[in-house]
Design an enzyme around this catalytic site. Structure first.
Site, mmCIF file in Angstrom:
data_model
loop_
_atom_site.group_PDB
_atom_site.id
_atom_site.type_symbol
_atom_site.label_atom_id
_atom_site.label_comp_id
_atom_site.label_asym_id
_atom_site.label_seq_id
_atom_site.Cartn_x
_atom_site.Cartn_y
_atom_site.Cartn_z
ATOM 1 N N ARG A 228 0.841 -1.183 0.000
ATOM 2 C CA ARG A 228 0.000 0.000 0.000
ATOM 3 C C ARG A 228 0.881 1.240 0.000
ATOM 4 O O ARG A 228 1.872 1.316 0.723
ATOM 5 C CB ARG A 228 -0.946 0.023 1.206
ATOM 6 C CG ARG A 228 -2.082 -0.993 1.140
ATOM 7 C CD ARG A 228 -3.069 -0.645 0.036
ATOM 8 N NE ARG A 228 -4.196 -1.565 -0.040
ATOM 9 C CZ ARG A 228 -4.253 -2.622 -0.831
ATOM 10 N NH1 ARG A 228 -3.223 -2.922 -1.612
ATOM 11 N NH2 ARG A 228 -5.330 -3.393 -0.854
ATOM 12 N N GLU A 257 -3.630 7.612 -5.972
ATOM 13 C CA GLU A 257 -3.768 6.922 -7.249
ATOM 14 C C GLU A 257 -5.034 7.371 -7.964
ATOM 15 O O GLU A 257 -6.112 7.343 -7.370
ATOM 16 C CB GLU A 257 -3.802 5.408 -7.020
ATOM 17 C CG GLU A 257 -2.538 4.852 -6.408
ATOM 18 C CD GLU A 257 -2.619 3.352 -6.142
ATOM 19 O OE1 GLU A 257 -3.652 2.731 -6.509
ATOM 20 O OE2 GLU A 257 -1.678 2.790 -5.567
ATOM 21 N N HIS A 276 -0.726 0.003 -10.282
ATOM 22 C CA HIS A 276 -1.494 -0.853 -9.389
ATOM 23 C C HIS A 276 -2.155 -1.988 -10.187
ATOM 24 O O HIS A 276 -3.371 -2.214 -10.100
ATOM 25 C CB HIS A 276 -2.547 -0.050 -8.621
ATOM 26 C CG HIS A 276 -2.907 -0.685 -7.305
ATOM 27 N ND1 HIS A 276 -3.340 0.037 -6.222
ATOM 28 C CD2 HIS A 276 -2.895 -1.977 -6.888
ATOM 29 C CE1 HIS A 276 -3.587 -0.777 -5.205
ATOM 30 N NE2 HIS A 276 -3.318 -2.010 -5.598
#
Length: 317
Positions: A228, A257, A276
């Site tokens: 994370r 993000e 991601h």
């Protein structure tokens, strides 16, 4: 008839399972506006999300009949788990479903960074074969890999790294029954040539890697994050790269993000960032979504489901 609200798209195979179910109606709401409109018109029994769709206390307030919140993935930081548990709402995930693919992605990023492959490949694509004369890179064989968090993913990373000739050390919440040295957090930072993060995001781990932590790392250290983004203080990370406190950074996650345009951390020459997507391989994405949907249907119908998929089972007893 049960109403299921999708906050994000899911794999077509999982979507087909929902559409084929005669006792299920599916509502797709991929924006805050569409979510609000559905709340006004429908009673929602289940919410399914992935990593971005937020299930907040306000969303729970709008769904008084909610029975299940399901995440097609592992981490639950986009779901108000504690509040859901208070309301006797089951929180379902897909435990261990992405361990292999995230471990692979971690090692891929490590190799790209250690061997300077991104710049090497880019040079050739730009017609600069002569870049080999200024190439600088190294192998991971013989290096010390420090793993922060030795859960399912951390263990798979350790096994791959060992097979590639790395010495593995780790720090985790608990000492594990593994053939790797368990050291203090500070000692892992000090001794590692490469450090990889495999921790959940909690109040204790947020900004765990900060300015103080960077000062303890080797100047040639590489930092990898596929966990994370907020585990790392991004400002301190950029400073560490600019002042050469560490040699490089690679990640599949960021604190924000998507990042803002011209983000200096993304643009830094010693930084490699993917969007991601570590769990979005065709195999794992399908597996996570199908597993989650099958478990949701099993719980709704009182039939079979994977018991360890219900995150807050103990809290509901």
């Amino acid at each position: 008839m049960k109403n299921i609200l999708l906050l994000e798209t899911i794999h077509p195979s999982a979507m087909e399972l929902l559409k084929e179910a005669r006792d299920i109606r599916v509502f797709e709401a991929y924006s805050e506006k569409s979510v609000d409109e559905i709340f006004l018109e429908q009673t929602i029994d289940v919410i399914i999300t992935r990593g971005k769709g937020q299930v907040t206390p306000e969303v729970l307030d709008a769904c008084p009949s909610l029975q299940i919140i399901a995440r097609c993935g592992v981490g639950l930081d986009n779901i108000a788990v504690e509040e859901a548990s208070k309301r006797k709402i089951k929180v379902v995930n897909a435990p261990n479903s992405n361990a292999a693919t995230i471990a692979e992605h971690t090692i891929a990023l490590l190799l790209m960074l250690q061997r300077n492959l991104y710049h090497a490949i880019s040079a050739v694509k730009n017609g600069d074969w002569g870049w080999r004369s200024v190439y600088a890179g190294d192998e991971i064989n013989g290096k010390t890999l420090g793993i922060l968090g030795l859960g399912n993913i951390g263990k798979k990373v350790a096994n791959i790294a060992k097979a590639l000739g790395m010495q593995v050390i780790y720090w985790s919440a608990h000492k594990e029954n593994v053939p790797y040295d368990f050291l203090s957090f500070d000692e892992v930072l000090r001794q590692s040539d490469c450090i990889t993060l495999h921790l959940p995001l909690t109040s204790e781990t947020e900004h765990l890697i900060n300015g103080t932590a960077f000062q303890k790392m080797k100047p040639n250290a590489l930092l990898i994050n596929t966990a994370r983004g907020k585990i790392i203080d991004q400002a301190a990370l950029l400073k560490a790269l600019e002042e050469k406190q560490i040699a490089g950074f690679a990640a599949d996650v960021l604190a924000m993000e998507p990042p803002e345009k011209n983000n200096p951390l993304v643009a830094h020459p010693n930084s490699l960032v993917t969007a991601h997507l570590g769990s979005l391989t065709s195999t794992t994405y399908r597996q996570m979504c199908v597993l989650t949907v099958n478990n949701v249907l099993g719980i709704l119908r009182g039939t079979s489901y994977q018991e360890n998929c219900v995150f807050n089972r103990g809290m509901l007893a």
